[in-house]
Design an enzyme around this catalytic site. Sequence first.
Site, PDB file in Angstrom:
ATOM      1  N   LYS A 118       0.801  -1.381  -0.224  1.00  0.00           N
ATOM      2  CA  LYS A 118       0.057   0.038   0.039  1.00  0.00           C
ATOM      3  C   LYS A 118       0.861   1.267  -0.031  1.00  0.00           C
ATOM      4  CE  LYS A 118       0.477   1.125   4.632  1.00  0.00           C
ATOM      5  NZ  LYS A 118       0.984   2.387   5.145  1.00  0.00           N
TER       6      LYS A 118
ATOM      7  N   THR B  68      -3.534   5.787   3.476  1.00  0.00           N
ATOM      8  CA  THR B  68      -2.254   6.107   2.955  1.00  0.00           C
ATOM      9  C   THR B  68      -2.042   6.917   1.532  1.00  0.00           C
ATOM     10  OG1 THR B  68      -1.692   4.097   4.054  1.00  0.00           O
ATOM     11  CG2 THR B  68       0.162   5.251   2.803  1.00  0.00           C
TER      12      THR B  68
END
Length: 334
Positions: A192, A249
């Site tokens: 991620k 994120t």
Amino acid sequence: MNKTAVIGAGSWGTALAILLAEKGEKTCLWGHRQEHMQLLQKERQNSKYLPGKSFPANLSLESDLTRAVSDADCVVMVVPSHGFRDVFKIILPNVKDGAFFVSATKGIELNTLMSMTEVMKDESPVAKKFFFGALSGPSFAEEVAAGEPTAVTIAFSDDDAATLVQELFSTDLFRAYTSTDVLGVEICGALKNVIAIGAGICEGLGYGLNARAALITRGLAEITRLGVSLGADQKTFAGLSGLGDLVLTCTGSLSRNRTVGLKLGSGKTLEQTLEEMTMVAEGVKTTKSCYNLARERGIEMPILEQVYQILYENKDCRLAVKDLFSRGLKCETC
């Protein structure tokens, strides 16, 4: 748990140590620089990485690894992936049999392409019985330290171990879910960050919300492809450690990896970008390790490939986006 040692005094390690200490757990926070730990002891806060949050009275500080893990039932590893193995090797002889190790590091080791729990297993003697797991999910350190509602995943292959560590970390506002898919949770946590760099690049180039949504969705598809090829459970990638952490994120202003991408997209070099960062952005090194892992497994990951070329081959960001969109047309779910 009699005692929990948190290894790594950056923002995330500090936040987890504060969380546990405020809950009443006997907690020790270790940092590798003696002068930094002395400053933390004097100020009773981590003014460099997590300013404004005072330490609970029962949070002890240590710069000696042996003393930090002495008598610990649980060791939480919050060390950057490139130094993880070396620190773990020092810790290992000083931890009692039956201890729980929790990796809160989101990365893949470059030389071996191992996850952090695989690194720990690789170094551990068969004569000792340890439990290895991971903690991951959408959880900015600043918000956890401030006591804002947060949910994460605790993954151990052993159900009982997962439940024990779940109970250790859970509070009224920090909710931990269990999983037995350790590798899947770790793959999500590592990759991620790579996609978040890509999201930051798009934002730095001035692209809008359409581009970001497409990047997140197709990024998740890439992460899932790689994880499933390694034996992970596909359901993990739709959970907190997968989609949840990816969205946070890629969109959150507190994201270090998104910040790296923003700077690159605005025209700065990687060297200039890293010089301006005060904290480690794991996605930079993870891009290289995951790129090598995908090539080794023969998994197509076009976003990862373009981020790699931007970081390590000085590819122009706009050209990378153009190359992504000029690929052959495909079925979305084929």
